[in-house]
Design a protein around this motif. Structure first.
Motif, PDB file in Angstrom:
ATOM      1  N   ARG A  27       0.803  -1.221   0.000  1.00 39.49           N
ATOM      2  CA  ARG A  27       0.000   0.000   0.000  1.00 39.49           C
ATOM      3  C   ARG A  27       0.839   1.276   0.000  1.00 39.49           C
ATOM      4  NH1 ARG A  27      -3.007  -3.283   3.204  1.00 39.49           N
ATOM      5  NH2 ARG A  27      -5.089  -3.671   2.443  1.00 39.49           N
ATOM      6  N   ARG A  28       2.026   1.224   0.520  1.00 37.67           N
ATOM      7  CA  ARG A  28       2.861   2.419   0.652  1.00 37.67           C
ATOM      8  C   ARG A  28       3.257   2.957  -0.723  1.00 37.67           C
ATOM      9  NH1 ARG A  28       8.021   1.305   3.670  1.00 37.67           N
ATOM     10  NH2 ARG A  28       6.665  -0.356   4.313  1.00 37.67           N
ATOM     11  N   GLY A  29       3.042   4.267  -0.936  1.00 40.76           N
ATOM     12  CA  GLY A  29       3.422   4.903  -2.187  1.00 40.76           C
ATOM     13  C   GLY A  29       2.475   4.627  -3.336  1.00 40.76           C
ATOM     14  N   GLN A  30       1.339   4.058  -3.061  1.00 42.09           N
ATOM     15  CA  GLN A  30       0.360   3.729  -4.098  1.00 42.09           C
ATOM     16  C   GLN A  30      -0.831   4.665  -4.008  1.00 42.09           C
ATOM     17  OE1 GLN A  30       0.788   1.130  -6.306  1.00 42.09           O
ATOM     18  NE2 GLN A  30       2.787   0.754  -5.413  1.00 42.09           N
ATOM     19  N   LYS A  31      -1.571   4.777  -5.081  1.00 42.58           N
ATOM     20  CA  LYS A  31      -2.822   5.546  -5.083  1.00 42.58           C
ATOM     21  C   LYS A  31      -3.979   4.551  -5.091  1.00 42.58           C
ATOM     22  CE  LYS A  31      -1.495   9.899  -6.420  1.00 42.58           C
ATOM     23  NZ  LYS A  31      -1.939  11.090  -5.849  1.00 42.58           N
ATOM     24  N   ARG A  32      -4.091   3.815  -4.025  1.00 45.44           N
ATOM     25  CA  ARG A  32      -5.144   2.799  -3.931  1.00 45.44           C
ATOM     26  C   ARG A  32      -6.410   3.410  -3.360  1.00 45.44           C
ATOM     27  NH1 ARG A  32      -3.277  -2.956  -2.853  1.00 45.44           N
ATOM     28  NH2 ARG A  32      -5.281  -2.972  -1.810  1.00 45.44           N
ATOM     29  N   ALA A  33      -7.556   2.967  -3.844  1.00 46.21           N
ATOM     30  CA  ALA A  33      -8.839   3.492  -3.385  1.00 46.21           C
ATOM     31  C   ALA A  33      -9.121   3.075  -1.944  1.00 46.21           C
ATOM     32  CB  ALA A  33      -9.961   3.011  -4.296  1.00 46.21           C
ATOM     33  N   ASP A  34      -8.710   1.881  -1.562  1.00 48.87           N
ATOM     34  CA  ASP A  34      -9.013   1.408  -0.216  1.00 48.87           C
ATOM     35  C   ASP A  34      -8.098   2.005   0.844  1.00 48.87           C
ATOM     36  OD1 ASP A  34      -6.737   0.045  -0.949  1.00 48.87           O
ATOM     37  OD2 ASP A  34      -7.359  -1.841  -0.036  1.00 48.87           O
ATOM     38  N   LEU A  35      -7.049   2.693   0.439  1.00 50.23           N
ATOM     39  CA  LEU A  35      -6.130   3.280   1.402  1.00 50.23           C
ATOM     40  C   LEU A  35      -6.783   4.411   2.191  1.00 50.23           C
ATOM     41  CD1 LEU A  35      -3.256   3.076   2.399  1.00 50.23           C
ATOM     42  CD2 LEU A  35      -2.596   4.745   0.682  1.00 50.23           C
ATOM     43  N   VAL A  36      -7.689   5.141   1.553  1.00 47.91           N
ATOM     44  CA  VAL A  36      -8.340   6.276   2.208  1.00 47.91           C
ATOM     45  C   VAL A  36      -9.270   5.812   3.322  1.00 47.91           C
ATOM     46  CG1 VAL A  36      -9.855   8.236   1.851  1.00 47.91           C
ATOM     47  CG2 VAL A  36      -8.169   7.659   0.125  1.00 47.91           C
ATOM     48  N   HIS A  37     -10.032   4.767   3.064  1.00 51.19           N
ATOM     49  CA  HIS A  37     -11.007   4.322   4.073  1.00 51.19           C
ATOM     50  C   HIS A  37     -10.498   3.186   4.953  1.00 51.19           C
ATOM     51  CE1 HIS A  37     -12.195   0.606   2.054  1.00 51.19           C
ATOM     52  NE2 HIS A  37     -12.172   1.273   0.925  1.00 51.19           N
ATOM     53  N   GLN A  38      -9.246   2.847   4.852  1.00 52.63           N
ATOM     54  CA  GLN A  38      -8.696   1.761   5.670  1.00 52.63           C
ATOM     55  C   GLN A  38      -8.829   2.020   7.170  1.00 52.63           C
ATOM     56  OE1 GLN A  38      -4.666   0.870   4.792  1.00 52.63           O
ATOM     57  NE2 GLN A  38      -4.670  -1.015   5.974  1.00 52.63           N
ATOM     58  N   PRO A  39      -8.548   3.244   7.685  1.00 53.52           N
ATOM     59  CA  PRO A  39      -8.747   3.469   9.120  1.00 53.52           C
ATOM     60  C   PRO A  39     -10.205   3.334   9.548  1.00 53.52           C
ATOM     61  CG  PRO A  39      -7.346   5.170   8.194  1.00 53.52           C
ATOM     62  CD  PRO A  39      -7.877   4.377   7.047  1.00 53.52           C
ATOM     63  N   LEU A  40     -11.122   3.634   8.654  1.00 47.74           N
ATOM     64  CA  LEU A  40     -12.541   3.501   8.990  1.00 47.74           C
ATOM     65  C   LEU A  40     -12.960   2.040   9.119  1.00 47.74           C
ATOM     66  CD1 LEU A  40     -14.113   6.231   6.735  1.00 47.74           C
ATOM     67  CD2 LEU A  40     -13.764   6.299   9.192  1.00 47.74           C
ATOM     68  N   ASP A  41     -12.292   1.166   8.396  1.00 47.90           N
ATOM     69  CA  ASP A  41     -12.616  -0.263   8.485  1.00 47.90           C
ATOM     70  C   ASP A  41     -12.451  -0.777   9.909  1.00 47.90           C
ATOM     71  OD1 ASP A  41     -13.193  -0.333   5.823  1.00 47.90           O
ATOM     72  OD2 ASP A  41     -11.267  -1.188   5.227  1.00 47.90           O
ATOM     73  N   LEU A  42     -11.421  -0.320  10.575  1.00 45.63           N
ATOM     74  CA  LEU A  42     -11.207  -0.754  11.959  1.00 45.63           C
ATOM     75  C   LEU A  42     -12.357  -0.325  12.854  1.00 45.63           C
ATOM     76  CD1 LEU A  42      -7.442   0.107  12.325  1.00 45.63           C
ATOM     77  CD2 LEU A  42      -8.458  -2.148  12.033  1.00 45.63           C
ATOM     78  N   VAL A  43     -12.847   0.883  12.647  1.00 48.72           N
ATOM     79  CA  VAL A  43     -13.947   1.392  13.466  1.00 48.72           C
ATOM     80  C   VAL A  43     -15.242   0.656  13.141  1.00 48.72           C
ATOM     81  CG1 VAL A  43     -15.335   3.435  13.978  1.00 48.72           C
ATOM     82  CG2 VAL A  43     -12.872   3.647  13.677  1.00 48.72           C
ATOM     83  N   ILE A  44     -15.519   0.488  11.854  1.00 44.24           N
ATOM     84  CA  ILE A  44     -16.774  -0.145  11.440  1.00 44.24           C
ATOM     85  C   ILE A  44     -16.835  -1.599  11.886  1.00 44.24           C
ATOM     86  CG2 ILE A  44     -18.079  -0.903   9.416  1.00 44.24           C
ATOM     87  CD1 ILE A  44     -17.071   1.703   8.049  1.00 44.24           C
ATOM     88  N   VAL A  45     -15.746  -2.318  11.733  1.00 41.30           N
ATOM     89  CA  VAL A  45     -15.731  -3.737  12.105  1.00 41.30           C
ATOM     90  C   VAL A  45     -15.584  -3.906  13.605  1.00 41.30           C
ATOM     91  CG1 VAL A  45     -14.432  -5.882  11.861  1.00 41.30           C
ATOM     92  CG2 VAL A  45     -14.875  -4.472   9.874  1.00 41.30           C
ATOM     93  N   GLY A  46     -14.773  -3.060  14.234  1.00 43.78           N
ATOM     94  CA  GLY A  46     -14.483  -3.230  15.652  1.00 43.78           C
ATOM     95  C   GLY A  46     -15.525  -2.664  16.589  1.00 43.78           C
ATOM     96  N   TRP A  47     -16.290  -1.657  16.148  1.00 38.40           N
ATOM     97  CA  TRP A  47     -17.215  -0.990  17.051  1.00 38.40           C
ATOM     98  C   TRP A  47     -18.227  -1.927  17.701  1.00 38.40           C
ATOM     99  CZ3 TRP A  47     -17.738   2.514  20.350  1.00 38.40           C
ATOM    100  CH2 TRP A  47     -18.979   2.924  20.783  1.00 38.40           C
ATOM    101  N   PRO A  48     -18.893  -2.830  16.975  1.00 39.41           N
ATOM    102  CA  PRO A  48     -19.843  -3.724  17.658  1.00 39.41           C
ATOM    103  C   PRO A  48     -19.183  -4.576  18.737  1.00 39.41           C
ATOM    104  CG  PRO A  48     -20.176  -3.822  15.302  1.00 39.41           C
ATOM    105  CD  PRO A  48     -18.933  -3.025  15.528  1.00 39.41           C
ATOM    106  N   TRP A  49     -17.958  -5.022  18.496  1.00 38.61           N
ATOM    107  CA  TRP A  49     -17.262  -5.845  19.483  1.00 38.61           C
ATOM    108  C   TRP A  49     -16.864  -5.022  20.693  1.00 38.61           C
ATOM    109  CZ3 TRP A  49     -16.990 -11.024  19.106  1.00 38.61           C
ATOM    110  CH2 TRP A  49     -17.338 -11.574  17.886  1.00 38.61           C
ATOM    111  N   ILE A  50     -16.400  -3.808  20.458  1.00 38.30           N
ATOM    112  CA  ILE A  50     -16.023  -2.924  21.566  1.00 38.30           C
ATOM    113  C   ILE A  50     -17.249  -2.546  22.382  1.00 38.30           C
ATOM    114  CG2 ILE A  50     -15.114  -0.630  22.123  1.00 38.30           C
ATOM    115  CD1 ILE A  50     -13.284  -0.980  19.643  1.00 38.30           C
TER     116      ILE A  50
END
Length: 73
Positions: A27-50
């Protein structure tokens, strides 16, 4: 969370593949579409468990206080 087979965040998010198959390096140095929302994935997936962990802890503490209070009488 209420189903008989709740999601498993470790296996279904691919977090293990990040470490096994050089996920960060790809992912480093790339213009990937999923790189922008990657931090949100942790919140979306982890929030119900937390949230369920916080609720369970609160209920356990409340039950412990109630049992301790009933034993003092």
């Amino acid at each position: 969370m209420a189903s008989r087979r709740p999601d498993n965040p470790i296996t279904e998010t691919g977090i293990l593949a990040e470490f096994k198959h050089h996920g960060l390096r790809s992912r480093r140095g790339q213009k990937r579409a999923d790189l922008v929302h990657q931090p949100l994935d942790l919140v979306i997936v982890g929030w119900p468990w937390i949230a369920s962990g916080i609720v369970s802890l609160g209920l356990a503490l409340r039950l412990g206080r109630r049992l301790r209070h009933s034993q003092q009488r």
